[in-house]
Scaffold this motif. Structure first.
Motif, PDB file in Angstrom:
ATOM      1  N   ASN A   1      -4.469 -24.678 -13.238  1.00 51.14           N
ATOM      2  CA  ASN A   1      -3.746 -23.814 -14.191  1.00 51.14           C
ATOM      3  C   ASN A   1      -2.423 -24.060 -14.172  1.00 51.14           C
ATOM      4  O   ASN A   1      -1.940 -23.829 -13.116  1.00 51.14           O
ATOM      5  CB  ASN A   1      -4.174 -22.297 -13.985  1.00 51.14           C
ATOM      6  N   GLN A   2      -1.701 -24.258 -15.214  1.00 52.15           N
ATOM      7  CA  GLN A   2      -0.137 -24.461 -15.546  1.00 52.15           C
ATOM      8  C   GLN A   2       0.596 -23.021 -14.735  1.00 52.15           C
ATOM      9  O   GLN A   2       1.831 -23.163 -14.268  1.00 52.15           O
ATOM     10  CB  GLN A   2       0.233 -25.154 -16.519  1.00 52.15           C
ATOM     11  N   LYS A   3      -0.161 -22.269 -15.156  1.00 55.27           N
ATOM     12  CA  LYS A   3       0.678 -20.696 -14.837  1.00 55.27           C
ATOM     13  C   LYS A   3       0.544 -20.609 -13.133  1.00 55.27           C
ATOM     14  O   LYS A   3      -0.581 -20.761 -12.778  1.00 55.27           O
ATOM     15  CB  LYS A   3      -0.330 -19.900 -15.256  1.00 55.27           C
TER      16      LYS A   3
ATOM     17  N   SER B   1       1.856 -27.523 -12.467  1.00 54.46           N
ATOM     18  CA  SER B   1       2.507 -28.300 -13.908  1.00 54.46           C
ATOM     19  C   SER B   1       1.852 -29.716 -13.884  1.00 54.46           C
ATOM     20  O   SER B   1       0.716 -29.811 -13.433  1.00 54.46           O
ATOM     21  CB  SER B   1       3.924 -29.001 -12.940  1.00 54.46           C
ATOM     22  N   LEU B   2       2.110 -30.104 -15.002  1.00 50.61           N
ATOM     23  CA  LEU B   2       1.502 -31.355 -15.469  1.00 50.61           C
ATOM     24  C   LEU B   2       2.066 -32.626 -15.134  1.00 50.61           C
ATOM     25  O   LEU B   2       2.663 -33.456 -16.115  1.00 50.61           O
ATOM     26  CB  LEU B   2       0.811 -31.384 -16.955  1.00 50.61           C
TER      27      LEU B   2
ATOM     28  N   ILE C   1     -10.831 -23.433 -13.760  1.00 55.78           N
ATOM     29  CA  ILE C   1      -9.612 -22.642 -13.979  1.00 55.78           C
ATOM     30  C   ILE C   1      -9.714 -21.383 -13.795  1.00 55.78           C
ATOM     31  O   ILE C   1     -10.529 -20.401 -14.246  1.00 55.78           O
ATOM     32  CB  ILE C   1      -9.498 -22.888 -15.627  1.00 55.78           C
ATOM     33  N   PRO C   2      -8.961 -21.230 -12.694  1.00 54.16           N
ATOM     34  CA  PRO C   2      -8.718 -19.672 -12.470  1.00 54.16           C
ATOM     35  C   PRO C   2      -8.055 -18.928 -13.394  1.00 54.16           C
ATOM     36  O   PRO C   2      -6.880 -19.516 -13.525  1.00 54.16           O
ATOM     37  CB  PRO C   2      -8.311 -19.709 -10.964  1.00 54.16           C
ATOM     38  N   ILE C   3      -8.390 -17.558 -13.700  1.00 52.23           N
ATOM     39  CA  ILE C   3      -7.661 -16.978 -14.850  1.00 52.23           C
ATOM     40  C   ILE C   3      -7.377 -15.540 -14.253  1.00 52.23           C
ATOM     41  O   ILE C   3      -8.309 -14.789 -14.055  1.00 52.23           O
ATOM     42  CB  ILE C   3      -7.976 -16.922 -16.209  1.00 52.23           C
ATOM     43  N   GLN C   4      -6.131 -15.137 -13.984  1.00 44.98           N
ATOM     44  CA  GLN C   4      -6.012 -13.729 -13.629  1.00 44.98           C
ATOM     45  C   GLN C   4      -6.173 -12.584 -14.609  1.00 44.98           C
ATOM     46  O   GLN C   4      -5.826 -12.986 -15.735  1.00 44.98           O
ATOM     47  CB  GLN C   4      -4.494 -13.675 -12.949  1.00 44.98           C
TER      48      GLN C   4
ATOM     49  N   GLY D   1      -0.660 -20.096 -22.196  1.00 43.29           N
ATOM     50  CA  GLY D   1      -0.260 -21.307 -21.436  1.00 43.29           C
ATOM     51  C   GLY D   1      -1.814 -22.008 -21.117  1.00 43.29           C
ATOM     52  O   GLY D   1      -1.721 -23.490 -20.938  1.00 43.29           O
ATOM     53  N   LEU D   2      -2.910 -21.199 -21.591  1.00 47.71           N
ATOM     54  CA  LEU D   2      -4.065 -21.943 -21.384  1.00 47.71           C
ATOM     55  C   LEU D   2      -4.651 -23.083 -22.567  1.00 47.71           C
ATOM     56  O   LEU D   2      -4.979 -23.912 -22.172  1.00 47.71           O
ATOM     57  CB  LEU D   2      -5.266 -20.763 -21.642  1.00 47.71           C
ATOM     58  N   SER D   3      -3.924 -22.649 -23.464  1.00 45.69           N
ATOM     59  CA  SER D   3      -4.161 -23.644 -24.800  1.00 45.69           C
ATOM     60  C   SER D   3      -3.668 -24.915 -24.544  1.00 45.69           C
ATOM     61  O   SER D   3      -3.978 -25.873 -24.889  1.00 45.69           O
ATOM     62  CB  SER D   3      -3.689 -23.086 -26.172  1.00 45.69           C
ATOM     63  N   GLN D   4      -2.168 -24.926 -23.635  1.00 47.68           N
ATOM     64  CA  GLN D   4      -1.361 -26.118 -23.740  1.00 47.68           C
ATOM     65  C   GLN D   4      -2.311 -26.791 -22.413  1.00 47.68           C
ATOM     66  O   GLN D   4      -2.286 -27.869 -22.463  1.00 47.68           O
ATOM     67  CB  GLN D   4      -0.120 -25.530 -23.144  1.00 47.68           C
ATOM     68  N   LEU D   5      -2.913 -26.040 -21.657  1.00 45.46           N
ATOM     69  CA  LEU D   5      -3.641 -26.872 -20.343  1.00 45.46           C
ATOM     70  C   LEU D   5      -4.781 -27.494 -21.230  1.00 45.46           C
ATOM     71  O   LEU D   5      -5.220 -28.629 -20.675  1.00 45.46           O
ATOM     72  CB  LEU D   5      -4.149 -25.668 -19.496  1.00 45.46           C
ATOM     73  N   LEU D   6      -5.484 -26.687 -21.995  1.00 42.97           N
ATOM     74  CA  LEU D   6      -6.693 -27.570 -22.723  1.00 42.97           C
ATOM     75  C   LEU D   6      -6.270 -28.596 -23.468  1.00 42.97           C
ATOM     76  O   LEU D   6      -7.157 -29.418 -23.680  1.00 42.97           O
ATOM     77  CB  LEU D   6      -7.470 -26.252 -23.515  1.00 42.97           C
TER      78      LEU D   6
END
Length: 296
Positions: free
Chosen positions: A42-44, A171-172, A188-191, A199-204
């Motif tokens: 997760n980039q976050k 980071s990517l 993907i862990p999501i808090q 940021g999830l859309s960017q990760l996907l």
């Protein structure tokens, strides 16, 4: 326990935890047909990537499965939580990626859990992004190392690995790209907090790019909700929103906010050995069981 008084919220919570624990006690988890390689990403930052990696790995290993954690985050937090030495003099995943050292030379046994091993990260990884740029097949180096390690284990008559978890930096860069190319699945862990989906859309999109150009087999197989606080409306709203967007990927198990989970790494342990009776340990056991059953 069936006759436990459930007249107060605390009693109800304890009774519920006991029922969940009884369900899991002594349960054998199915072995996957082939080694499952999961990148936890997760980039976050601060969403519980490393915590999720080490605790799921510990839960699966405690259930009798062979698990390897590969720490490719220069901070080396997964190595710390598993009690693995990772100071600058230790051979680590850095030497595997940059100098072609076999993975078998750097893998270390976790002191608390028999079937759990770890390829540690050291501070040298901080410069690996730049050094990888000029190397041949720079995106494939981790995948090749894992494949060679699997062959080596087979030749030596060792049991095959059931799970490989790769803990990524937030980071990517080329380290994360290596993890995506090596893996078959992304977890993907999501808090459960505001901005969770930011940021999830960017990760996907990045995962799609990897699928298109480097690893067509990669899928987002699992999403785990972390830092869940059942007392707040926000947490349940976020959980509902994530489940709506990703109905097939989100696990039923959610990981609560937990002091025990946070404390465990300072004792160089996972919560599974630090406080196995805690609600955090129970949640990770449930998540591990779900992951194992989905992949059986």
């Amino acid at each position: 326990m069936d006759n436990m008084d459930e007249s107060t919220p605390l009693a109800r919570e304890l009774a519920s935890e006991n029922r969940r624990r009884e369900k899991l006690l002594g349960r054998e988890l199915p072995k996957p047909k082939t080694t499952r390689i999961l990148t936890v990403s997760n980039q976050k930052g601060g969403v519980g990537k490393t915590t999720t990696t080490v605790n799921l790995a510990a839960a699966l290993a405690s259930a009798g499965l062979n698990v390897l954690v590969i720490d490719i985050d220069p901070q080396g937090n997964a190595s710390t939580a598993l009690g693995i030495e990772h100071h600058a003099e230790v051979e680590s995943i850095y030497e595997v990626l940059i100098d072609d050292v076999p993975l078998s030379q750097v893998v270390a046994q976790c002191p608390d859990i028999e079937r759990l091993t770890c390829a540690p990260a050291t501070i040298h990884l901080a410069g690996a992004e730049i050094e990888l740029v000029s190397l041949v097949a720079r995106e494939q180096r981790l995948r090749r190392a894992i494949d060679l390690y699997a062959e080596e284990r087979e030749e030596q008559g060792l049991e095959r690995l059931d799970y490989v978890f790769i803990d990524c930096p937030p980071s990517l860069g080329l380290l994360t790209v290596n993890a995506f190319v090596a893996a078959r699945e992304v977890l993907i862990p999501i808090q459960c907090e505001y901005y969770a989906l930011e940021g999830l859309s960017q990760l996907l999109k990045n995962i799609e790019m990897i699928q298109k150009h480097l690893n067509a087999d990669l899928v987002v197989s699992t999403i785990l909700l972390t830092m869940y606080d059942g007392r707040t409306n926000l947490a349940s709203q976020v959980a509902n929103e994530v489940r709506e967007h990703f109905p097939n990927q989100v696990l039923q198990a959610v990981v609560p906010r937990s002091v025990r989970i946070s404390e465990a790494p300072s004792y160089q342990q996972t919560v599974m050995t630090y406080d196995p009776s805690s609600s955090g340990a129970l949640s990770y056991l449930e998540a591990a069981a779900e992951i194992a059953e989905r992949g059986a």
